[in-house]
Design a protein around this motif. Structure first.
Motif, PDB file in Angstrom:
ATOM      1  N   THR A  36       0.936  -0.924  -0.030  1.00 40.21           N
ATOM      2  CA  THR A  36       0.060   0.119   0.004  1.00 40.21           C
ATOM      3  C   THR A  36       0.835   1.142  -0.015  1.00 40.21           C
ATOM      4  O   THR A  36       2.235   1.303   0.533  1.00 40.21           O
ATOM      5  CB  THR A  36      -0.804   0.113   1.341  1.00 40.21           C
ATOM      6  OG1 THR A  36      -0.263   0.187   2.384  1.00 40.21           O
ATOM      7  CG2 THR A  36      -1.735  -1.151   1.213  1.00 40.21           C
ATOM      8  N   LYS A  40      -3.553   2.890   0.379  1.00 36.31           N
ATOM      9  CA  LYS A  40      -4.350   2.241  -0.856  1.00 36.31           C
ATOM     10  C   LYS A  40      -3.284   1.185  -1.471  1.00 36.31           C
ATOM     11  O   LYS A  40      -2.187   1.309  -1.927  1.00 36.31           O
ATOM     12  CB  LYS A  40      -4.593   3.266  -1.884  1.00 36.31           C
ATOM     13  CG  LYS A  40      -5.518   4.340  -1.301  1.00 36.31           C
ATOM     14  CD  LYS A  40      -6.074   5.294  -2.338  1.00 36.31           C
ATOM     15  CE  LYS A  40      -6.842   6.063  -1.882  1.00 36.31           C
ATOM     16  NZ  LYS A  40      -7.462   7.440  -2.743  1.00 36.31           N
ATOM     17  N   PHE A  42      -1.572  -1.256  -4.250  1.00 35.97           N
ATOM     18  CA  PHE A  42      -0.876  -0.553  -5.643  1.00 35.97           C
ATOM     19  C   PHE A  42      -1.432  -1.538  -6.677  1.00 35.97           C
ATOM     20  O   PHE A  42      -1.040  -2.886  -6.511  1.00 35.97           O
ATOM     21  CB  PHE A  42       0.306  -0.192  -5.691  1.00 35.97           C
ATOM     22  CG  PHE A  42       0.924   0.326  -6.811  1.00 35.97           C
ATOM     23  CD1 PHE A  42       0.241   1.503  -7.420  1.00 35.97           C
ATOM     24  CD2 PHE A  42       1.958   0.070  -7.541  1.00 35.97           C
ATOM     25  CE1 PHE A  42       0.875   2.007  -8.684  1.00 35.97           C
ATOM     26  CE2 PHE A  42       2.675   0.165  -8.535  1.00 35.97           C
ATOM     27  CZ  PHE A  42       2.023   1.485  -9.153  1.00 35.97           C
ATOM     28  N   LEU A  43      -1.644  -1.185  -7.725  1.00 41.97           N
ATOM     29  CA  LEU A  43      -2.258  -2.223  -9.012  1.00 41.97           C
ATOM     30  C   LEU A  43      -3.129  -3.313  -8.476  1.00 41.97           C
ATOM     31  O   LEU A  43      -2.963  -4.521  -8.900  1.00 41.97           O
ATOM     32  CB  LEU A  43      -0.990  -2.827  -9.601  1.00 41.97           C
ATOM     33  CG  LEU A  43      -0.011  -1.825 -10.313  1.00 41.97           C
ATOM     34  CD1 LEU A  43       1.266  -2.251 -10.580  1.00 41.97           C
ATOM     35  CD2 LEU A  43      -0.671  -0.709 -11.349  1.00 41.97           C
ATOM     36  N   ASP A  45      -6.169  -4.248  -8.839  1.00 40.78           N
ATOM     37  CA  ASP A  45      -6.987  -4.814  -9.873  1.00 40.78           C
ATOM     38  C   ASP A  45      -6.397  -5.929 -10.660  1.00 40.78           C
ATOM     39  O   ASP A  45      -6.774  -7.067 -10.784  1.00 40.78           O
ATOM     40  CB  ASP A  45      -7.605  -3.853 -11.059  1.00 40.78           C
ATOM     41  CG  ASP A  45      -8.419  -2.865 -10.472  1.00 40.78           C
ATOM     42  OD1 ASP A  45      -9.012  -3.028  -9.313  1.00 40.78           O
ATOM     43  OD2 ASP A  45      -8.939  -1.880 -11.048  1.00 40.78           O
ATOM     44  N   GLU A  70     -10.906  -5.509  -0.498  1.00 43.74           N
ATOM     45  CA  GLU A  70     -10.563  -4.042  -0.235  1.00 43.74           C
ATOM     46  C   GLU A  70     -10.880  -3.383   1.015  1.00 43.74           C
ATOM     47  O   GLU A  70      -9.851  -2.509   1.638  1.00 43.74           O
ATOM     48  CB  GLU A  70     -11.059  -3.430  -1.420  1.00 43.74           C
ATOM     49  CG  GLU A  70     -10.563  -3.735  -2.870  1.00 43.74           C
ATOM     50  CD  GLU A  70     -11.392  -2.823  -4.149  1.00 43.74           C
ATOM     51  OE1 GLU A  70     -10.821  -2.472  -4.829  1.00 43.74           O
ATOM     52  OE2 GLU A  70     -12.535  -2.901  -3.805  1.00 43.74           O
ATOM     53  N   TRP A 209       2.529  -4.312 -16.013  1.00 48.52           N
ATOM     54  CA  TRP A 209       2.532  -3.255 -16.047  1.00 48.52           C
ATOM     55  C   TRP A 209       3.577  -2.551 -16.744  1.00 48.52           C
ATOM     56  O   TRP A 209       3.226  -1.705 -17.594  1.00 48.52           O
ATOM     57  CB  TRP A 209       2.694  -2.583 -14.674  1.00 48.52           C
ATOM     58  CG  TRP A 209       2.720  -1.276 -14.432  1.00 48.52           C
ATOM     59  CD1 TRP A 209       1.587  -0.271 -14.586  1.00 48.52           C
ATOM     60  CD2 TRP A 209       3.633  -0.208 -14.825  1.00 48.52           C
ATOM     61  NE1 TRP A 209       1.806   1.300 -14.566  1.00 48.52           N
ATOM     62  CE2 TRP A 209       3.166   1.103 -14.706  1.00 48.52           C
ATOM     63  CE3 TRP A 209       5.022  -0.154 -14.810  1.00 48.52           C
ATOM     64  CZ2 TRP A 209       4.096   2.365 -14.873  1.00 48.52           C
ATOM     65  CZ3 TRP A 209       5.825   0.736 -14.990  1.00 48.52           C
ATOM     66  CH2 TRP A 209       5.406   2.157 -14.974  1.00 48.52           C
ATOM     67  N   THR A 270       2.454   6.811 -11.773  1.00 43.64           N
ATOM     68  CA  THR A 270       1.267   5.801 -11.546  1.00 43.64           C
ATOM     69  C   THR A 270       0.749   5.527 -10.180  1.00 43.64           C
ATOM     70  O   THR A 270      -0.284   5.722  -9.795  1.00 43.64           O
ATOM     71  CB  THR A 270       1.858   4.470 -12.288  1.00 43.64           C
ATOM     72  OG1 THR A 270       2.120   4.757 -13.617  1.00 43.64           O
ATOM     73  CG2 THR A 270       0.240   3.494 -12.139  1.00 43.64           C
ATOM     74  N   LYS A 273      -1.023   8.831  -9.169  1.00 40.83           N
ATOM     75  CA  LYS A 273      -2.567   8.834  -9.698  1.00 40.83           C
ATOM     76  C   LYS A 273      -3.368   7.894  -8.996  1.00 40.83           C
ATOM     77  O   LYS A 273      -4.393   7.936  -8.838  1.00 40.83           O
ATOM     78  CB  LYS A 273      -2.419   8.342 -11.242  1.00 40.83           C
ATOM     79  CG  LYS A 273      -3.647   8.095 -12.018  1.00 40.83           C
ATOM     80  CD  LYS A 273      -3.483   8.001 -13.584  1.00 40.83           C
ATOM     81  CE  LYS A 273      -4.899   7.811 -14.088  1.00 40.83           C
ATOM     82  NZ  LYS A 273      -4.566   7.570 -15.696  1.00 40.83           N
ATOM     83  N   GLU A 274      -2.545   6.514  -8.683  1.00 37.79           N
ATOM     84  CA  GLU A 274      -3.541   5.756  -8.025  1.00 37.79           C
ATOM     85  C   GLU A 274      -4.092   5.953  -6.429  1.00 37.79           C
ATOM     86  O   GLU A 274      -4.901   5.759  -5.915  1.00 37.79           O
ATOM     87  CB  GLU A 274      -2.971   4.292  -7.876  1.00 37.79           C
ATOM     88  CG  GLU A 274      -3.073   3.693  -9.462  1.00 37.79           C
ATOM     89  CD  GLU A 274      -3.029   2.026  -9.072  1.00 37.79           C
ATOM     90  OE1 GLU A 274      -3.304   1.470  -7.953  1.00 37.79           O
ATOM     91  OE2 GLU A 274      -3.179   1.333 -10.408  1.00 37.79           O
ATOM     92  N   SER A 275      -3.048   6.658  -6.046  1.00 40.56           N
ATOM     93  CA  SER A 275      -3.117   7.002  -4.451  1.00 40.56           C
ATOM     94  C   SER A 275      -4.051   8.306  -4.429  1.00 40.56           C
ATOM     95  O   SER A 275      -4.845   8.425  -3.346  1.00 40.56           O
ATOM     96  CB  SER A 275      -1.773   7.585  -4.003  1.00 40.56           C
ATOM     97  OG  SER A 275      -0.793   6.484  -3.925  1.00 40.56           O
ATOM     98  N   THR A 277      -7.120   8.591  -6.332  1.00 42.80           N
ATOM     99  CA  THR A 277      -8.319   7.823  -6.807  1.00 42.80           C
ATOM    100  C   THR A 277      -8.828   7.450  -5.579  1.00 42.80           C
ATOM    101  O   THR A 277      -8.284   7.207  -4.407  1.00 42.80           O
ATOM    102  CB  THR A 277      -8.387   7.023  -7.939  1.00 42.80           C
ATOM    103  OG1 THR A 277      -7.395   5.906  -7.444  1.00 42.80           O
ATOM    104  CG2 THR A 277      -7.786   7.654  -9.087  1.00 42.80           C
TER     105      THR A 277
END
Length: 277
Positions: A36, A40, A42-43, A45, A70, A209, A270, A273-275, A277
């Protein structure tokens, strides 16, 4: 540390797996390792997709949905007051009769094991060492991230440099992967390569990725050919991309490599960006 086990937060000394669990008896289990950033994963999904595909291959029915896991991740982050965690999502097949089970597993033991990571995130340079015996072949049609890690442990024990990452080849001498990593390399013209999954390499999430973000070719390579590369990197889901400084008696640019610098900057964007959302 607080863990999450079968739907509940528990202290690490309170979690037990029954002796008749087939993950313990026969290695029928899978796991995903990820980290995390600021709470959050990471990746995630991509980790979830790989896990569910692998569970289907082993006939293990997961009793939790993606949003349940999650939420469990958020619970362990909060309970441990640790926004940056190393997390192992472990699915052990569950209790079944003694002997080779030819049916589905409907009640697996599902655990989130955790340990804290440093707040700062920076490239970790690695020395690389060829291992003296081959990589085991995958247990199924593709490499599962399963409980079968004896080959990796024996590889770790065989290292001369105890701090290096071991690198496996197959029986014919073609490089497969590291002990806990996929391998990438560049040539002098800047082209980027990795070993093919047909070699028996794990379909790593960070590997995926990189291949989706940059133009990468899959190619077989020997230890000797790899030693002639311009740059070498190792990828996994904790360090993301670890640049190599030493392999087979040769020095490599490590984190000073031009292509590595380019890719690392994209990794950071990246993560940001993910952190957000």
């Amino acid at each position: 540390m607080w863990l999450w086990h079968n739907g509940e937060l528990r202290g690490s000394d309170e979690v037990c797996i029954p002796v008749s669990d087939h993950g313990f008896l026969y290695g029928m289990g899978l796991f995903e390792t990820f980290r995390t950033f600021d709470g959050k994963p990471f990746l995630f999904d991509a980790h979830w997709e790989r896990l569910t595909d692998s569970l289907d291959a082993l006939w293990i029915d997961l009793p939790y949905r993606k949003r349940d896991i999650e939420q469990a991740i958020q619970d362990v982050v909060r309970q441990n007051d640790a926004p940056n965690l190393y997390i192992r999502l472990n699915v052990s097949a569950g209790v079944a009769p003694l002997g080779l089970h030819d049916g589905r597993y409907g009640r697996p033991n599902v655990t989130l094991l955790v340990k804290p990571l440093a707040e700062a995130f920076a490239p970790v340079e690695k020395r690389l060492e060829a291992l003296p015996f081959p990589r085991s072949r995958p247990e199924a049609a593709f490499r599962l991230k399963s409980h079968h890690y004896m080959n990796n442990i024996l590889g770790k024990r065989a290292l001369i440099d105890r701090e290096a990452e071991g690198l496996f080849a197959d029986e014919s001498g073609s490089v497969v992967e590291g002990l806990v990593s996929n391998v990438f390399w560049t040539e002098r013209d800047g082209r980027l390569f990795t070993t093919p999954l047909s070699s028996g390499a794990l379909a790593g999430v960070t590997r995926k990725w990189v291949m989706e973000t940059f133009y990468v070719s899959e190619r077989a390579v020997t230890f000797e050919e790899l030693a002639e590369a311009e740059e070498i990197w190792l990828t996994n889901s904790i360090q993301q991309i670890a640049p190599v400084t030493d392999f087979s008696g040769r020095r490599f640019p490590g984190k000073e490599g031009a292509r590595f610098t380019e890719v690392w900057q994209r990794v950071l964007k990246t993560i940001e960006k993910e952190s957000a959302t």
